[in-house]
Design a protein around this motif. Structure first.
Motif, PDB file in Angstrom:
ATOM      1  N   ILE A 296      -1.974   9.107   2.424  1.00  0.00           N
ATOM      2  CA  ILE A 296      -2.891   8.331   1.567  1.00  0.00           C
ATOM      3  C   ILE A 296      -2.985   6.892   2.050  1.00  0.00           C
ATOM      4  CG2 ILE A 296      -3.223   7.395  -0.767  1.00  0.00           C
ATOM      5  CD1 ILE A 296      -2.035  10.088  -1.796  1.00  0.00           C
ATOM      6  N   GLU A 297      -1.841   6.323   2.389  1.00  0.00           N
ATOM      7  CA  GLU A 297      -1.857   4.940   2.878  1.00  0.00           C
ATOM      8  C   GLU A 297      -2.674   4.824   4.167  1.00  0.00           C
ATOM      9  OE1 GLU A 297       1.041   1.537   4.806  1.00  0.00           O
ATOM     10  OE2 GLU A 297       1.816   3.550   4.486  1.00  0.00           O
TER      11      GLU A 297
ATOM     12  N   LEU B  13      -6.010   3.935   1.948  1.00  0.00           N
ATOM     13  CA  LEU B  13      -5.736   2.568   1.494  1.00  0.00           C
ATOM     14  C   LEU B  13      -5.856   1.518   2.592  1.00  0.00           C
ATOM     15  CD1 LEU B  13      -2.779   3.187  -0.989  1.00  0.00           C
ATOM     16  CD2 LEU B  13      -5.244   3.104  -1.447  1.00  0.00           C
TER      17      LEU B  13
ATOM     18  N   VAL C  88      -9.378   9.138  -2.822  1.00  0.00           N
ATOM     19  CA  VAL C  88      -8.062   9.421  -3.390  1.00  0.00           C
ATOM     20  C   VAL C  88      -8.104  10.711  -4.216  1.00  0.00           C
ATOM     21  CG1 VAL C  88      -6.328   8.635  -5.051  1.00  0.00           C
ATOM     22  CG2 VAL C  88      -7.168   7.067  -3.302  1.00  0.00           C
TER      23      VAL C  88
ATOM     24  N   ALA D  44       2.313  10.292   0.611  1.00  0.00           N
ATOM     25  CA  ALA D  44       2.097   8.859   0.416  1.00  0.00           C
ATOM     26  C   ALA D  44       1.692   8.194   1.722  1.00  0.00           C
ATOM     27  CB  ALA D  44       3.369   8.215  -0.151  1.00  0.00           C
ATOM     28  N   GLU D  45       2.322   8.582   2.818  1.00  0.00           N
ATOM     29  CA  GLU D  45       1.959   8.024   4.120  1.00  0.00           C
ATOM     30  C   GLU D  45       0.527   8.408   4.493  1.00  0.00           C
ATOM     31  OE1 GLU D  45       3.218   8.078   8.834  1.00  0.00           O
ATOM     32  OE2 GLU D  45       4.528   9.068   7.375  1.00  0.00           O
TER      33      GLU D  45
ATOM     34  N   ARG E 183       0.824  -1.212   0.000  1.00  0.00           N
ATOM     35  CA  ARG E 183       0.000   0.000   0.000  1.00  0.00           C
ATOM     36  C   ARG E 183       0.857   1.260   0.000  1.00  0.00           C
ATOM     37  NH1 ARG E 183      -3.641  -2.897   4.265  1.00  0.00           N
ATOM     38  NH2 ARG E 183      -5.178  -3.848   2.896  1.00  0.00           N
ATOM     39  N   ARG E 184       1.939   1.247   0.758  1.00  0.00           N
ATOM     40  CA  ARG E 184       2.806   2.437   0.784  1.00  0.00           C
ATOM     41  C   ARG E 184       3.444   2.647  -0.586  1.00  0.00           C
ATOM     42  NH1 ARG E 184       5.480   5.296   4.880  1.00  0.00           N
ATOM     43  NH2 ARG E 184       3.537   4.845   5.935  1.00  0.00           N
TER      44      ARG E 184
ATOM     45  N   ALA F 218       0.802   4.087  -2.834  1.00  0.00           N
ATOM     46  CA  ALA F 218       0.562   5.496  -2.518  1.00  0.00           C
ATOM     47  C   ALA F 218       1.712   6.361  -3.017  1.00  0.00           C
ATOM     48  CB  ALA F 218       0.369   5.669  -1.014  1.00  0.00           C
ATOM     49  N   ARG F 219       2.933   5.887  -2.845  1.00  0.00           N
ATOM     50  CA  ARG F 219       4.099   6.644  -3.332  1.00  0.00           C
ATOM     51  C   ARG F 219       4.073   6.725  -4.854  1.00  0.00           C
ATOM     52  NH1 ARG F 219       8.243  10.276  -2.057  1.00  0.00           N
ATOM     53  NH2 ARG F 219       9.056  10.513  -4.147  1.00  0.00           N
TER      54      ARG F 219
ATOM     55  N   LEU G 243       1.427   6.706  -6.687  1.00  0.00           N
ATOM     56  CA  LEU G 243       0.389   7.687  -6.998  1.00  0.00           C
ATOM     57  C   LEU G 243       0.952   9.098  -6.919  1.00  0.00           C
ATOM     58  CD1 LEU G 243      -2.522   8.789  -7.377  1.00  0.00           C
ATOM     59  CD2 LEU G 243      -2.794   8.537  -4.908  1.00  0.00           C
ATOM     60  N   CYS G 244       1.661   9.402  -5.845  1.00  0.00           N
ATOM     61  CA  CYS G 244       2.231  10.738  -5.682  1.00  0.00           C
ATOM     62  C   CYS G 244       3.227  11.052  -6.792  1.00  0.00           C
ATOM     63  CB  CYS G 244       2.895  10.868  -4.312  1.00  0.00           C
ATOM     64  SG  CYS G 244       1.706  10.830  -2.948  1.00  0.00           S
TER      65      CYS G 244
END
Length: 172
Positions: free
Chosen positions: A153-154, A158, A130, A150-151, A64-65, A68-69, A71-72
Motif C-alpha cells: 500500500i505504501e 501512498l 486503497v 502495508a509495504e 506513510r508506512r 499503511a500498517r 490501515l491493515c
C-alpha cells in the motif's frame, strides 16, 4: 448489521434480521434508516471516520508506512465487516457506495480547501486505490501478511500519490 456480516454475505442480510439482532421492532428500523443501504452508508461513514482519526497523526508526521500498517490493522480488526462490504458478493455496488462515503468523509476531514481539480482527483485516486487494493488483499489474505500488505500500500499508493501534490500540471 456488523454482527450479522460475520455470519453471512451482505446480500443475505435482511432488515428483519438486522432489527431482530438489534432487539428493536421492524418498524423502528425505518424510523432511523430508509433502507438497508442507508444503514450501510452509515456503517461505512463511521468506519471511515474512526479510521481517519487513527491515521491522521501518522499522515501529519508523513509516516506513510505507519499509516499503511494502521490501515491493515484496522481492516483486520473489522475483518468480517470489510469482507462483507468490499470483498463480498455485493462487490462493485458496495465498493461504489463506500467510495462515495469515504470521499465525503475525507472531504469533511481535510485540513485545507482543495487547491484545484488536481487535489480533488488525488483524493479520488487515493481513496479508490486503497479500497480496491484492500478488496484484493481480502481475497488473498492467506497469502499476504499485514506487514507485507502495508509495504504494498505504501509503495503502490501512498508514496506515488504523495508526490503528486508537489508539482501539479498547469491549469489544475
Amino acid at each position: 448489521m456488523t454482527e450479522l456480516a460475520e455470519d453471512r454475505p451482505l446480500e443475505a442480510i435482511t432488515v428483519r434480521a438486522i432489527a431482530a439482532r438489534a432487539g428493536v421492532g421492524y418498524a423502528t428500523f425505518f424510523r432511523h434508516y430508509a433502507d438497508k443501504e442507508a444503514l450501510l452508508a452509515d456503517v461505512a461513514d463511521r468506519l471511515t471516520q474512526e479510521f481517519l482519526a487513527r491515521i491522521r497523526p501518522l499522515l501529519q508526521q508523513r509516516d506513510r508506512r505507519g499509516a499503511a500498517r494502521s490501515l491493515c490493522d484496522f481492516v483486520l480488526e473489522h475483518l468480517a465487516l470489510y469482507r462483507a462490504l468490499i470483498a463480498g458478493g455485493s462487490g462493485e455496488t458496495v465498493r461504489a457506495e463506500m467510495l462515495r462515503q469515504c470521499l465525503a468523509t475525507v472531504a469533511e476531514a481535510r485540513s485545507h480547501k482543495p487547491a484545484g481539480l488536481l487535489d480533488d482527483l488525488i483524493v479520488l485516486h487515493l481513496v479508490s486505490s486503497v479500497l480496491y487494493v484492500v478488496a484484493w488483499w481480502l481475497r488473498n489474505l492467506e497469502a499476504i501478511d499485514p506487514e507485507s500488505m502495508a509495504e504494498i500500500i505504501e509503495r503502490l499508493v501512498l508514496t506515488p500519490v504523495g508526490g503528486l501534490r508537489a508539482d501539479p500540471p498547469k491549469g489544475l
